[in-house]
Motif scaffolding. Sequence first.
Motif, PDB file in Angstrom:
ATOM      1  N   THR A  42      42.762 -27.470 -74.104  1.00  0.00           N
ATOM      2  CA  THR A  42      43.641 -26.558 -73.362  1.00  0.00           C
ATOM      3  C   THR A  42      42.828 -25.443 -72.720  1.00  0.00           C
ATOM      4  OG1 THR A  42      45.298 -27.002 -75.041  1.00  0.00           O
ATOM      5  CG2 THR A  42      45.735 -25.178 -73.543  1.00  0.00           C
ATOM      6  N   THR A  44      39.683 -25.591 -71.928  1.00  0.00           N
ATOM      7  CA  THR A  44      38.875 -26.182 -70.860  1.00  0.00           C
ATOM      8  C   THR A  44      39.710 -26.312 -69.591  1.00  0.00           C
ATOM      9  OG1 THR A  44      37.784 -27.447 -72.584  1.00  0.00           O
ATOM     10  CG2 THR A  44      37.296 -28.069 -70.328  1.00  0.00           C
ATOM     11  N   ARG A  45      40.972 -26.736 -69.783  1.00  0.00           N
ATOM     12  CA  ARG A  45      41.877 -26.844 -68.638  1.00  0.00           C
ATOM     13  C   ARG A  45      42.038 -25.473 -67.976  1.00  0.00           C
ATOM     14  NH1 ARG A  45      47.366 -27.577 -69.743  1.00  0.00           N
ATOM     15  NH2 ARG A  45      48.114 -27.534 -67.614  1.00  0.00           N
ATOM     16  N   ALA A  48      39.064 -24.645 -65.919  1.00  0.00           N
ATOM     17  CA  ALA A  48      39.040 -25.405 -64.666  1.00  0.00           C
ATOM     18  C   ALA A  48      40.007 -24.793 -63.663  1.00  0.00           C
ATOM     19  CB  ALA A  48      39.389 -26.865 -64.932  1.00  0.00           C
ATOM     20  N   TYR A  49      41.219 -24.459 -64.134  1.00  0.00           N
ATOM     21  CA  TYR A  49      42.167 -23.825 -63.213  1.00  0.00           C
ATOM     22  C   TYR A  49      41.674 -22.453 -62.781  1.00  0.00           C
ATOM     23  CZ  TYR A  49      45.841 -27.286 -63.177  1.00  0.00           C
ATOM     24  OH  TYR A  49      46.554 -28.428 -62.942  1.00  0.00           O
ATOM     25  N   ALA A  78      39.712 -34.541 -58.364  1.00  0.00           N
ATOM     26  CA  ALA A  78      40.097 -35.315 -59.543  1.00  0.00           C
ATOM     27  C   ALA A  78      40.070 -36.809 -59.248  1.00  0.00           C
ATOM     28  CB  ALA A  78      41.484 -34.891 -60.011  1.00  0.00           C
ATOM     29  N   GLY A 246      38.901 -29.881 -59.954  1.00  0.00           N
ATOM     30  CA  GLY A 246      39.692 -31.101 -60.122  1.00  0.00           C
ATOM     31  C   GLY A 246      38.948 -32.144 -60.938  1.00  0.00           C
ATOM     32  N   LEU A 249      39.125 -31.324 -64.521  1.00  0.00           N
ATOM     33  CA  LEU A 249      40.454 -31.638 -65.064  1.00  0.00           C
ATOM     34  C   LEU A 249      40.579 -33.125 -65.357  1.00  0.00           C
ATOM     35  CD1 LEU A 249      42.797 -29.447 -62.853  1.00  0.00           C
ATOM     36  CD2 LEU A 249      42.330 -29.194 -65.283  1.00  0.00           C
ATOM     37  N   ALA A 253      41.232 -34.546 -69.247  1.00  0.00           N
ATOM     38  CA  ALA A 253      42.517 -35.191 -69.553  1.00  0.00           C
ATOM     39  C   ALA A 253      42.388 -36.711 -69.650  1.00  0.00           C
ATOM     40  CB  ALA A 253      43.542 -34.830 -68.486  1.00  0.00           C
ATOM     41  N   LEU A 260      48.580 -33.340 -59.197  1.00  0.00           N
ATOM     42  CA  LEU A 260      47.532 -32.388 -58.825  1.00  0.00           C
ATOM     43  C   LEU A 260      47.526 -32.145 -57.325  1.00  0.00           C
ATOM     44  CD1 LEU A 260      44.550 -33.647 -61.005  1.00  0.00           C
ATOM     45  CD2 LEU A 260      45.869 -31.567 -61.327  1.00  0.00           C
ATOM     46  N   ARG A 265      51.670 -27.713 -57.093  1.00  0.00           N
ATOM     47  CA  ARG A 265      50.393 -27.308 -57.660  1.00  0.00           C
ATOM     48  C   ARG A 265      49.722 -26.279 -56.753  1.00  0.00           C
ATOM     49  NH1 ARG A 265      48.819 -29.559 -62.384  1.00  0.00           N
ATOM     50  NH2 ARG A 265      51.008 -30.097 -62.259  1.00  0.00           N
TER      51      ARG A 265
END
Lengths: 335, 306
Positions: A42, A44-45, A48-49, A78, A246, A249, A253, A260, A265
């Motif tokens: 979470t 890490t996400r 990235a965001y 991504a 991306g 992400l 995941a 995305l 988004r």
Amino acid sequence: MAEAQATARVGLDGVVALCGLCLLAAAPPVLEHLQADYLLPTLTRMLAYGLAAAALDLVLGYGGLVSFGHGAFLGTGAYVAGALLQHASRGTPVLAWPIMVPGSTEALVILPAAAAVAGILAFLIGAISLRTRGVHFIMITLAFAQLVYFLVLAVPEYGGTDGLMLSARWRLAGLPVRGDAPRYWIALVLLVLFLLAARRAMEARYGLALRGARQNERRLLALGYPVYAIRLLAFTASGACTGLAGALLADVAMFVSPDLLSWQRSGELIIMVVLGGQGTLIGPVVGAFTLLALEEELSALTEHWMLVLGPILLLCVLLFRRGIWGQVIGAAYPG
Amino acid sequence: MDPSLLLEQTLNGLTLGVMLFLLAAGLTLIFGVMDVINLAHGSLYMAGAFASAAVTARTGSFAAGVLAGIAVGAAFALVLELALIRRLYARAHLDQVLATFAVILIANETVKILFGPQPIFAAPPPALAGSVELLPGVPYPAYRLVIIAVGLLAALFLWWLIGRTRLGMLIRAGTTHRCMVQALGVNIEVLFAFVFAIGGALAGLAGAMAGPILAVQVGMGEQILILAFVVVVIGGLGSVRGAFLAALLVGLTDTMSRALLPSLMRDLLPPAAADQVAANLGSVAVYLLMAVVLAVRPRGLFPAHG
């Protein structure tokens, strides 16, 4: 005097940012100690965001250009990562014609590839969109993002609306990346490198010209600055770094969702920037953490969490225009 | 392509075109007069569709449902203008985008609570449920013809309102010389609220008419809103005439590319894949059209601002 204040201000946000960085760096061992390392993906996400939002800030905050299409770059990055990993695990080439492009599981190949493809896309979209201004620009970037969305959905090989499940994860310099902590480190290092480089660029002559074009385009043109080229460079760099986010992400995941690429988004990325404080680079990172944490907490609390998020967002827009980071910095040094 | 299929697809394109016009006219007026970008316009459309479906189901009268859709669209728009948009006129476009994005979140979630996440069923009125034989051997659903007629009537009404009435004169003046209109003592607040209500009524009407041919569900507004944005951009911001032509152009492009691509694709790909590819590439055609128009004319076909 003014100069002293300016350095003092830089000093304060530098200190707070450094504290934040220490907290982030301490997170993996601390979480492991608390046996809460399930939170690492979470985080890490969120990193990235944070990278994507800070990249959008170059265009939105510094350039004053409201891009409603950055989801396209996030998704492109991504999908590039997803396609390379997928083809590598199947042993098929990504492209057989006009040039042979094999799949790859090497992060040192995947990350630059994601940034390059997203950057080229941003260059093309920017080249047309930047001919327009204001509301036109908002709607055109939105429409181009939709174009990319439908184009990607049209490729049956990459799962269409179901998204792309990945069976392979990337390796770093030939070594397998095991566990969640190394992925977290990769994301953190990329984010910090981006923030340092972007800050450098924004304080340099180029950054001043970009901000100047936001405040008074005509004057900058009269001074002989190539405003269009300056903006296109910012848009391209921003798109490339969003693509990088991306790719992060996709790996964390092990799944690439067409969401995305969606316009929602793109909207969320704008919210992150404004929530954290536009034109501050660190603010959007704070905004990304805040929004994702809010979503996580609220959705655990109630199914109808958007009914809570909506009014919060409205209040932020109407009352706290400087954003969280702006408030932190501004509160200490009013005026 | 044989002529009967061509006729059918042209009419389908016109149906989509007039629906898009009903939404785009409101959007472009709101932008032209008030310089506001309203993402929540799709929510007005959704509100109209749900109100109309609910009232039709309760009373059994389709006409009552359509009137309810118009009324709810206009009322929702007025409330939105008075409570929120009014505070955003002087703000940057970014603030307007964010605030109305928040309204979308709230509206979608509210509708989900009230009506549930499942699409609800809306039937065309029994009198219009059949089809009409346009040419020998070419039947066409009567209800779709009614949509086209209603859309054209709405366009005619707008043309009269904007081109032939005092109010329309103020709207036109507001689009080109906003400050001057204010300086001349026109009560600009009433004018703004009125333009918003007209936009809302048109969006509500579009929602009510769309119910029987599309699914009435949460999020329906956003799908069509983005197409309406494309229409507004192609037509030129603030221009109702531009919106009308662009809406028909977009409606026809979208329908034709969806109709033509599958047969082309089937020659190249296996049938199941061909349909998926064609459906999505069909959506791409509209955005390509926009890109081409903007590359040639960055301000759209008929820009209203000087």
